[in-house]
Write an enzyme that holds these catalytic residues in place. Sequence first.
Site, PDB file in Angstrom:
ATOM      1  N   ASN A  49      -5.832  12.588   0.739  1.00  0.00           N
ATOM      2  CA  ASN A  49      -4.844  11.601   1.592  1.00  0.00           C
ATOM      3  C   ASN A  49      -5.968  10.707   2.524  1.00  0.00           C
ATOM      4  O   ASN A  49      -7.061  10.728   2.396  1.00  0.00           O
ATOM      5  CB  ASN A  49      -4.113  12.402   2.385  1.00  0.00           C
ATOM      6  CG  ASN A  49      -2.776  11.352   2.831  1.00  0.00           C
ATOM      7  OD1 ASN A  49      -2.249  10.899   2.190  1.00  0.00           O
ATOM      8  ND2 ASN A  49      -2.645  11.690   4.556  1.00  0.00           N
ATOM      9  N   LYS A  50      -5.206   9.694   3.392  1.00  0.00           N
ATOM     10  CA  LYS A  50      -6.016   8.793   4.198  1.00  0.00           C
ATOM     11  C   LYS A  50      -7.127   9.681   4.975  1.00  0.00           C
ATOM     12  O   LYS A  50      -6.920  10.748   5.588  1.00  0.00           O
ATOM     13  CB  LYS A  50      -5.112   8.208   5.124  1.00  0.00           C
ATOM     14  CG  LYS A  50      -5.713   7.121   5.848  1.00  0.00           C
ATOM     15  CD  LYS A  50      -6.584   6.265   5.190  1.00  0.00           C
ATOM     16  CE  LYS A  50      -5.562   5.335   4.136  1.00  0.00           C
ATOM     17  NZ  LYS A  50      -6.154   4.374   3.426  1.00  0.00           N
ATOM     18  N   ASP A  84      -2.182  10.812  -2.011  1.00  0.00           N
ATOM     19  CA  ASP A  84      -2.376   9.657  -3.092  1.00  0.00           C
ATOM     20  C   ASP A  84      -2.783  10.308  -4.261  1.00  0.00           C
ATOM     21  O   ASP A  84      -2.514   9.851  -5.370  1.00  0.00           O
ATOM     22  CB  ASP A  84      -3.500   8.892  -2.383  1.00  0.00           C
ATOM     23  CG  ASP A  84      -3.028   7.818  -1.139  1.00  0.00           C
ATOM     24  OD1 ASP A  84      -2.636   6.810  -1.624  1.00  0.00           O
ATOM     25  OD2 ASP A  84      -3.060   8.233  -0.166  1.00  0.00           O
ATOM     26  N   ARG A  91       0.911  -1.252  -0.160  1.00  0.00           N
ATOM     27  CA  ARG A  91       0.057   0.050  -0.019  1.00  0.00           C
ATOM     28  C   ARG A  91       0.904   1.164  -0.080  1.00  0.00           C
ATOM     29  O   ARG A  91       2.079   1.083   0.279  1.00  0.00           O
ATOM     30  CB  ARG A  91      -0.844   0.104   1.111  1.00  0.00           C
ATOM     31  CG  ARG A  91      -0.505  -0.613   2.328  1.00  0.00           C
ATOM     32  CD  ARG A  91       0.185   0.278   3.278  1.00  0.00           C
ATOM     33  NE  ARG A  91      -0.313   1.678   3.417  1.00  0.00           N
ATOM     34  CZ  ARG A  91       0.484   2.819   3.409  1.00  0.00           C
ATOM     35  NH1 ARG A  91       1.739   2.895   3.129  1.00  0.00           N
ATOM     36  NH2 ARG A  91      -0.054   3.937   3.387  1.00  0.00           N
TER      37      ARG A  91
END
Length: 366
Positions: free
Chosen positions: A256-257, A246, A52
């Site tokens: 992003n997360k 990302d 990941r």
Amino acid sequence: MSVLPQPLRTLWLNAQEELQVINQIVLPHKVQVETLSTTQEVYWAIRNMLVRGAPLIGATAAYGIWLAAKAAPENDWKNSLALAHAYLRDARPTAVNLSTCLDRMRAAWQACYSRVEAIQACRYQADAIVEEDIEICFQIGQHGLKIIEEIAARKNGQPVQILTHCNAGMMGCIRWGTISSPIYQALAKGIKLHVWVDETRPRNQGSKLTAWEFEQHGVPHSLIVDNAGGHLMQHQLVDMVLVGTDRTTREGDVANKIGTYLKALAAKDNNIPFYVALPSTTIDWSINDGLKEIPIEERDSEEVRFVDGLTENGQYEKVRICPENTPARNYGFDVTPARLVTGLITERGFCAASREGLEGLFPEKK
């Protein structure tokens, strides 16, 4: 990282030219190397987060095309590679590196006249993607180091306090990482620092990957629950927030997360700089509005309903944390608008989170 079989890399080809990766699902409890022998195994590894992080996903998928070329029938290899391209592209939707790297691979094999030539071209291109990522992350570290040095100079010997979210360290890349590269380079220069590591529910990439990686590198750090960041900022215990991405738009919006947006809001309210370590490979130059145009992956609700870890007896167990019939939603990412971002740290330098800032560093994209 002396614990790794291939020092300081997360993806490599062994002596038999087999693709090998570190199984991130079982970290930090064991270091387990997996061999990916087929395109289907590469897809599964990406989809299920055995690997990941945007750069590592892209590089792994690139080798997945190389594996497809080696397995393709002689009389229909172009069609086989086209199918492999579409198949791998569907593994995960948000990180732009996946599609960018796959498109690079397609350009490589489409220029070939034979399967043998395609195998060679795909291997060359996949290797190039890996080496480029290593250099990109190193350069991000060089530019991010300057920011840490400036903060350290104002702190008169006190540690620079950095807050992270998710994992954008080496485990999400090939080597160095994005957020971790400035940290490792600052530590190597003797700068005192301390990192607040968000656990990052529901997959816990902070507690499982970032904390493990920092422990291996000797980075002073403390694990915190996701929602402790605002409290730390209110009490002047954070000097800077440093996150990865990302996918980033031409205008500087950052995906992003999940939970990154809330950290940016807290940082804005407490006048704390919020930086994004940004490889240019994660910029999607084709879109402008992150909220409207970036696809947000929704993952299996079981990731929210269950947690896993080691018991006191050293047994790995998965346990449910909610009532049996409670439904859950699992959004993998959120978008932080450019207005909340202090600046972007790229391999070409530092810039404002804006079209003008990005195009100033990458004029060829105007």
